[in-house]
Motif scaffolding. Structure first.
Motif, PDB file in Angstrom:
ATOM      1  N   ARG A  13       0.829  -1.208   0.000  1.00 17.40           N
ATOM      2  CA  ARG A  13       0.000   0.000   0.000  1.00 17.40           C
ATOM      3  C   ARG A  13       0.864   1.258   0.000  1.00 17.40           C
ATOM      4  NH1 ARG A  13      -4.076  -0.323   4.847  1.00 17.40           N
ATOM      5  NH2 ARG A  13      -2.202  -1.260   5.803  1.00 17.40           N
ATOM      6  N   LEU A  15       3.885   1.491  -1.135  1.00 15.34           N
ATOM      7  CA  LEU A  15       4.507   1.582  -2.455  1.00 15.34           C
ATOM      8  C   LEU A  15       3.565   2.230  -3.453  1.00 15.34           C
ATOM      9  CD1 LEU A  15       6.751   0.912  -4.502  1.00 15.34           C
ATOM     10  CD2 LEU A  15       5.712  -1.351  -4.764  1.00 15.34           C
ATOM     11  N   LEU A  16       2.299   1.811  -3.453  1.00 16.12           N
ATOM     12  CA  LEU A  16       1.318   2.372  -4.382  1.00 16.12           C
ATOM     13  C   LEU A  16       1.049   3.841  -4.080  1.00 16.12           C
ATOM     14  CD1 LEU A  16      -1.235  -0.595  -4.578  1.00 16.12           C
ATOM     15  CD2 LEU A  16       0.464   0.101  -6.289  1.00 16.12           C
ATOM     16  N   PHE A  18       3.043   6.105  -2.544  1.00 15.73           N
ATOM     17  CA  PHE A  18       4.180   6.957  -2.904  1.00 15.73           C
ATOM     18  C   PHE A  18       4.418   6.975  -4.412  1.00 15.73           C
ATOM     19  CE2 PHE A  18       5.330   6.622   1.612  1.00 15.73           C
ATOM     20  CZ  PHE A  18       5.628   7.956   1.870  1.00 15.73           C
ATOM     21  N   THR A  19       4.072   5.883  -5.086  1.00 13.68           N
ATOM     22  CA  THR A  19       4.171   5.888  -6.549  1.00 13.68           C
ATOM     23  C   THR A  19       3.229   6.918  -7.140  1.00 13.68           C
ATOM     24  OG1 THR A  19       4.822   3.552  -6.641  1.00 13.68           O
ATOM     25  CG2 THR A  19       3.883   4.511  -8.640  1.00 13.68           C
ATOM     26  N   VAL A  20       1.994   6.969  -6.630  1.00  8.97           N
ATOM     27  CA  VAL A  20       1.018   7.941  -7.126  1.00  8.97           C
ATOM     28  C   VAL A  20       1.449   9.369  -6.797  1.00  8.97           C
ATOM     29  CG1 VAL A  20      -1.349   8.763  -6.885  1.00  8.97           C
ATOM     30  CG2 VAL A  20      -0.893   6.318  -7.037  1.00  8.97           C
ATOM     31  N   LEU A  22       4.646  10.599  -5.718  1.00 11.07           N
ATOM     32  CA  LEU A  22       5.951  11.035  -6.210  1.00 11.07           C
ATOM     33  C   LEU A  22       6.199  10.699  -7.675  1.00 11.07           C
ATOM     34  CD1 LEU A  22       8.134  10.023  -3.124  1.00 11.07           C
ATOM     35  CD2 LEU A  22       7.087  12.230  -3.627  1.00 11.07           C
ATOM     36  N   GLY A  23       5.533   9.665  -8.182  1.00  9.92           N
ATOM     37  CA  GLY A  23       5.771   9.265  -9.563  1.00  9.92           C
ATOM     38  C   GLY A  23       4.802   9.848 -10.554  1.00  9.92           C
ATOM     39  N   ILE A  24       3.634  10.320 -10.057  1.00  9.13           N
ATOM     40  CA  ILE A  24       2.620  10.859 -10.967  1.00  9.13           C
ATOM     41  C   ILE A  24       2.217  12.278 -10.584  1.00  9.13           C
ATOM     42  CG2 ILE A  24       0.303  10.538 -11.901  1.00  9.13           C
ATOM     43  CD1 ILE A  24       0.607   7.547 -11.425  1.00  9.13           C
ATOM     44  N   TYR A  26       3.370  14.528  -8.278  1.00  6.00           N
ATOM     45  CA  TYR A  26       4.424  15.549  -8.146  1.00  6.00           C
ATOM     46  C   TYR A  26       5.003  15.965  -9.502  1.00  6.00           C
ATOM     47  CZ  TYR A  26       8.802  17.801  -6.862  1.00  6.00           C
ATOM     48  OH  TYR A  26       9.850  18.680  -6.760  1.00  6.00           O
TER      49      TYR A  26
END
Length: 294
Positions: A13, A15-16, A18-20, A22-24, A26
């Protein structure tokens, strides 16, 4: 639900999440912010367009060469670059050579096209000679020979610790059949260097020579910047290029000087750095005002 499974599920959870974030979210937010009025030009690379096409960036230097790799006489020339083959933005960097780099690695005559490795001093000397010839000024500078290499001697002594009397002297950066830049040192005839010879026991001495303390060719004309992508040169370097540009374009040197002055900026915040001239801006303005005649 086992403890191990709960830990793995919690980690998934996070990982998902922070992916959303910091990866999308931000990157999208930063990209959107960069497109606001007043920021978009810089965010897109400070690109410069001419006649409807991109010709460079105001933040990155570039060469102005002909198809054979020779500098174009009608254009203001930039400082040297150690980035790749010159002003390669994918290979930004310096030569990493310091003031103690004064002795060249001589070329191996048994290896075809081997040119050896130039010391920083010889690079400076050869550049100064070339820039001087190209712009019609003296390329002489301290610690350089007249043929554009470092004026460095390897002096052998009769006693240990460089004591006693001189027994042998070698011009370390000049290879036969060059004429040594000095005939004698302390009464001993100077000889050319030879590839493969052992000069490790010689005292290395740089000879200043008779060049003026303030050379006509300024320092930024013979040294590369730390990034290798510097888009600007000093007013002093621009000044020695005025006559050559004016003669090529068939205009008075005063006209070229006005264009250079228009693209000269002072110290950052009034006290940081030094005045500088944007090379690309000057060349584009010259082409607009005084096109090169075919």
């Amino acid at each position: 639900m086992s403890s191990a499974f709960r830990s793995a599920f919690a980690a998934l959870r996070m990982l998902l999440i922070f992916t959303v974030i910091l990866g999308i979210a931000y990157p999208l937010a930063v990209t959107a912010l960069a497109q606001l009025p007043g920021l978009r030009h810089q965010a897109d690379g400070s690109l410069v367009s001419h006649d409807g096409r991109v010709v460079g960036s105001s933040l990155l230097g570039q060469n102005f060469l002909d198809k054979k790799g020779n500098p174009l006489p009608a254009y203001l020339q930039p400082r040297p670059s150690a980035a790749g083959d010159g002003y390669d933005p994918t290979a930004s960097g310096a030569s990493n050579l310091g003031p103690e780099s004064i002795v060249d690695t001589l070329p191996n005559p048994a290896v075809k096209d081997d040119s050896g490795t130039q010391s920083l001093l010889t690079r400076v000397c050869s550049r100064s000679l070339a820039v001087g010839r190209f712009n019609g000024v003296s390329g002489a500078r301290p610690f350089c020979t007249s043929d554009g290499v470092g004026a460095v001697l390897g002096v052998f002594w009769s006693g240990p610790g460089y004591q006693g009397h001189v027994t042998r002297v070698v011009s370390l950066n000049q290879v036969a059949p060059a004429v040594p830049f000095l005939q004698q040192y302390q009464g001993v005839r100077i000889e050319d260097a030879t590839f493969g010879a052992d000069y490790s026991h010689a005292q290395v001495i740089a000879i200043r020579g008779e060049a003026p303390a303030d050379p006509a060719v300024p320092a930024d004309a013979v040294t590369a910047s730390g990034s290798g992508l510097d888009p600007e040169i000093s007013p002093a370097f621009a000044k020695i290029q005025l006559a050559r540009i004016a003669a090529t374009r068939g205009i008075p040197a005063s006209e070229v000087a006005q264009v250079v002055q228009a693209h000269t900026t002072g110290r950052d915040l009034g006290f940081i750095g030094a005045p500088k001239v944007n090379v690309l801006a000057v060349n584009l303005d010259l082409d607009r005002r005084y096109p090169v005649k075919d």
